[in-house]
Design a protein around this motif. Structure first.
Motif, short mmCIF file in Angstrom:
data_model
loop_
_atom_site.label_atom_id
_atom_site.label_comp_id
_atom_site.label_asym_id
_atom_site.label_seq_id
_atom_site.Cartn_x
_atom_site.Cartn_y
_atom_site.Cartn_z
N VAL A 284 0.84 -1.21 0.00
CA VAL A 284 0.00 0.00 0.00
C VAL A 284 0.87 1.25 0.00
CG1 VAL A 284 -1.69 1.32 1.34
CG2 VAL A 284 -1.97 -1.16 1.06
N ARG A 285 1.95 1.21 0.75
CA ARG A 285 2.81 2.40 0.83
C ARG A 285 3.56 2.69 -0.46
NH1 ARG A 285 4.18 0.80 6.83
NH2 ARG A 285 2.68 2.17 7.89
N GLY A 287 2.03 2.38 -3.22
CA GLY A 287 0.95 2.73 -4.14
C GLY A 287 0.22 1.56 -4.75
N VAL A 289 -2.35 -0.48 -4.01
CA VAL A 289 -3.56 -0.82 -3.24
C VAL A 289 -4.36 -1.83 -4.05
CG1 VAL A 289 -5.68 0.07 -2.20
CG2 VAL A 289 -3.60 1.48 -2.23
N GLU A 360 -14.80 -0.74 -1.78
CA GLU A 360 -14.20 0.60 -1.75
C GLU A 360 -13.93 1.06 -0.32
OE1 GLU A 360 -12.17 3.60 -2.86
OE2 GLU A 360 -12.91 2.09 -4.29
N ARG A 363 -10.71 -0.64 0.65
CA ARG A 363 -9.56 -0.04 0.00
C ARG A 363 -9.19 1.28 0.68
NH1 ARG A 363 -9.87 1.56 -5.13
NH2 ARG A 363 -7.75 0.90 -5.67
N GLN A 364 -10.20 2.06 1.03
CA GLN A 364 -9.94 3.33 1.70
C GLN A 364 -9.38 3.10 3.10
OE1 GLN A 364 -9.88 6.30 0.44
NE2 GLN A 364 -9.31 7.24 2.39
N LEU A 366 -7.49 0.64 3.98
CA LEU A 366 -6.08 0.28 3.81
C LEU A 366 -5.23 1.53 3.61
CD1 LEU A 366 -6.27 -2.87 1.47
CD2 LEU A 366 -6.08 -2.79 3.96
N ARG A 367 -5.70 2.45 2.80
CA ARG A 367 -4.93 3.69 2.57
C ARG A 367 -4.75 4.46 3.88
NH1 ARG A 367 -8.90 4.21 -1.57
NH2 ARG A 367 -8.12 3.59 -3.64
N GLU A 368 -5.80 4.53 4.67
CA GLU A 368 -5.72 5.26 5.93
C GLU A 368 -4.84 4.55 6.95
OE1 GLU A 368 -9.75 5.74 7.12
OE2 GLU A 368 -10.24 7.15 5.49
N ARG A 371 -0.63 4.82 5.71
CA ARG A 371 -0.29 6.07 5.03
C ARG A 371 1.22 6.13 4.76
NH1 ARG A 371 -4.57 10.09 6.56
NH2 ARG A 371 -5.92 8.95 7.95
#
Length: 371
Positions: A284-285, A287, A289, A360, A363-364, A366-368, A371
């Motif tokens: 994820v880090r 990019g 995802v 979704e 996925r969001q 995971l981004r949070e 980071r």
């Protein structure tokens, strides 16, 4: 570092379930065949000495065919038995019994798995038995201390699973501990390479039909390499599969089955996503995802270990997100619905969103998280 090597859990054919079936009218039996069948029946009334201590009931051999070769004979038979207090239905094993003529009478001289059938644990040697509060551990070639430690871990796992899974289940675990990963592979009928580095797997039939208890099969070599925290995660994960088996069907998404088992295993522990999902965090880090929840192909063994780790980690984090956002009861409800309803119907019924929205949200999350 992740505290545990990710176990690849397969829904394997039940370890003890190769049945023999016959068709048509039985052929007439001559006197010798009747004597052979009677000899097998007499011999099979008492389990062999290497099974002493195992809580067996309903032990019997049903002969399906007899063949003679010179002074000897071979009887094909179906062994049926239950582990008292653990098996809801009889387990089965296709066997080949050897006999010789001795002083005018037939005598059994050997018993082994029939060609093409899986062996039993006791085919590998005398079985040591350790009874826990919630567990029965059967081992071959293992010291008493190892088996007692595994029983203690299973006894901790069972109540932890019951807290995570409120659905009906037996609340007991049967654990088999063969002498090596090669012996483990023999019991499961798969190449040993599939299990190297793994702590354990679970065998069983999916669905709610009556069946013998699932068996958790420990890889003693992989188990010895795990940390105490890793052992707790692995065994709790496997026992969760035992508990949820009746609610799991062919339509249950594999990510949900594996993710729920990991959620139950990590639920009360101190592991953070950073610690327990390092492969996914790295992806994820940079990019990468994932675009969708893991599919069955993502759990295939023998491919990229990082990809396999990401599949398990992503599945766990999806279940963790559902439990945190919608509640643990909603996660349990989703699991039950997913085994009996089409996936879109199950998601809407349990969570009130459609599958695309769930994906979704994950996925969001995971981004949070990373980071």
């Amino acid at each position: 570092m992740s505290p545990v090597r990710r176990p690849l859990v397969r829904v394997l054919p039940l370890l003890l379930s190769a049945l023999l079936a016959g068709c048509g009218a039985p052929a007439p039996r001559d006197g010798a065949e009747r004597d052979i069948r009677e000899a097998v029946a007499d011999w099979s009334r008492t389990p062999p000495a290497q099974l002493a201590g195992i809580p067996l009931e309903g032990w019997e051999y049903e002969v399906s065919a007899v063949g003679r070769d010179g002074a000897g004979a071979t009887a094909r038979a179906e062994l049926r038995y239950r582990l008292a207090g653990y098996d809801a239905a009889a387990a089965g094993s296709a066997r080949e019994v050897r006999l010789t003529r001795d002083g005018g009478r037939w005598r059994v001289t050997g018993d082994r798995a029939a060609p093409g059938a899986l062996p039993q644990l006791w085919d590998q040697g005398p079985v040591a038995v350790v009874r826990g509060v919630h567990s029965l551990v059967l081992g071959v070639g293992q010291d008493a201390g190892t088996l007692s430690a595994i029983a203690a871990e299973a006894d901790r796992a069972v109540p932890a699973v019951s807290k995570a899974w409120p659905g009906p289940w037996a609340g007991r675990a049967v654990v088999l501990v063969p002498g090596s990963v090669d012996r483990m592979a023999q019991l499961l009928g798969r190449p040993a390479a599939e299990y190297r580095g793994m702590g354990a797997v679970t065998t069983g039939r999916v669905g709610a039909a009556a069946a013998p208890a699932d068996r958790v099969v420990v890889n003693p070599e992989g188990w010895s390499e795990l940390s105490p925290a890793g052992r707790a995660v692995v065994l709790t994960h496997e026992v969760t599969h035992v508990a949820t088996r009746a609610a799991t069907t062919a339509i249950t998404p594999l990510w949900l089955s594996e993710g729920f088992a990991d959620w139950a295993a990590y639920r009360a522990g101190p592991a953070t996503p950073e610690q327990a999902a390092p492969a996914l965090a790295r992806a994820v880090r940079r990019g990468d995802v994932p675009g969708e929840l893991p599919g069955a192909r993502d759990f295939a063994f023998g491919g990229d270990p990082e990809a396999l780790a990401r599949a398990y980690e992503g599945s766990w984090l999806a279940c963790r997100m559902i439990a945190e956002r919608w509640g643990e009861a909603a996660l349990v409800d989703l699991y039950g619905r997913a085994g009996r309803e089409p996936w879109p119907v199950a998601v809407r019924g349990a969570l009130g969103v459609d599958p695309a929205a769930l994906t979704e949200d994950w996925r969001q999350a995971l981004r949070e998280e990373f980071r």
